[in-house]
Design an enzyme around this catalytic site. Structure first.
Site, PDB file in Angstrom:
ATOM      1  N   ASP A   9       4.666  11.800  -2.664  1.00  0.00           N
ATOM      2  CA  ASP A   9       4.923  10.506  -1.128  1.00  0.00           C
ATOM      3  C   ASP A   9       6.946  11.306  -0.987  1.00  0.00           C
ATOM      4  OD1 ASP A   9       3.222   9.496  -1.298  1.00  0.00           O
ATOM      5  OD2 ASP A   9       3.780   7.750  -2.377  1.00  0.00           O
ATOM      6  N   ASP A 131      -4.807   0.158   5.322  1.00  0.00           N
ATOM      7  CA  ASP A 131      -4.337   0.075   3.811  1.00  0.00           C
ATOM      8  C   ASP A 131      -4.535  -1.336   4.238  1.00  0.00           C
ATOM      9  OD1 ASP A 131      -2.795   2.436   4.150  1.00  0.00           O
ATOM     10  OD2 ASP A 131      -0.858   1.891   5.024  1.00  0.00           O
TER      11      ASP A 131
END
Length: 243
Positions: A9, A131
């Site tokens: 990330d 998500d």
């Protein structure tokens, strides 16, 4: 066996991890995502999940230079997500070496665009990002809740030809408390033929082993490696059948 997909990330060009998607909880693990990617490759990994967290927050791709550096300096098969909202964004990702892209928000806000990308690039290159918070889809870097139920959302897009689904339980992400086994079991019961990529909460090799035993095809993990709870070389040795 399960396919192993380590994650990087990115914020401000650095390798970071958040907790439950909270940008205020950022921990920086390395100033060089490329070095981290090379470490994963040297350990035997073949795949890599790269997330442009700046892009997810800003709603357009930002850390494209990091993607290009990783794909030009390693042989990893990279899927890239975060901020892919326009034709220009998705082309930047592919032009800079992404083998696949993960798209979530656009699937909620502009289903016609998502369907067009699916047709243009093919279902093997498009991963549907799902998500989830409390059973509902979240978008735009996990900062906006929607009323979209996860099963109904997936049903619509599986019907459109989606084959790869990256599902993250936001309540588990970065917590190192174990994945959302019940959620993944529910999804696989409804859609047994999809390539479900489980994400969020992986804390140990045992977690990955259990996901594999329960039939989950693929898993994304990151923080457990950065915190020293998983040794990637040992993981590859134990579960190399999924590579």
């Amino acid at each position: 066996m399960i396919t192993l997909i380590p994650a990087i990330d990115i914020i401000d060009g650095k390798c970071v991890r958040l907790t439950k998607g909270d940008y205020g909880s950022k921990t920086v693990y390395s100033g060089s995502p490329v070095d981290i990617a090379k470490m994963f490759e040297q350990a035997g990994m073949k795949r890599l999940h790269v997330v442009d967290l700046d892009g997810a927050k800003s709603r357009h791709v930002i850390n494209i230079d990091v993607l290009r550096s990783i794909t030009s300096q390693t042989g990893l098969e990279v899927d890239f997500g975060g901020g892919i909202k326009t034709d220009d964004d998705i082309m930047k990702a592919f032009d800079n070496g992404a083998a696949m892209v993960t798209v979530g928000s656009v699937a909620v806000t502009d289903s016609d665009m998502f369907a067009r990308w699916l047709e243009r690039f093919g279902p093997e290159r498009i991963i549907l990002g799902a998500d989830v918070r409390d059973g509902k889809i979240c978008i735009n870097g996990w900062r906006e809740d929607t009323a979209e139920d996860i099963i109904a959302f997936l049903s619509y897009y599986v019907g459109k030809g989606v084959r790869h689904v990256l599902c993250t339980d936001i309540s588990k992400d970065g917590m190192l408390a174990g994945p959302s086994f019940d959620l993944y079991g529910r999804i696989l019961k409804a859609f047994p033929d999809i390539d479900l990529i489980a994400s969020g909460g992986v804390s140990s090799v045992d977690d990955i082993r259990r996901l594999a035993c329960e039939g989950v095809p693929s898993v994304v993990f990151g923080k457990a490696v950065y915190e020293g709870k998983i040794d990637v070389s040992t993981l590859v040795g134990e579960l190399s059948g999924g590579m």
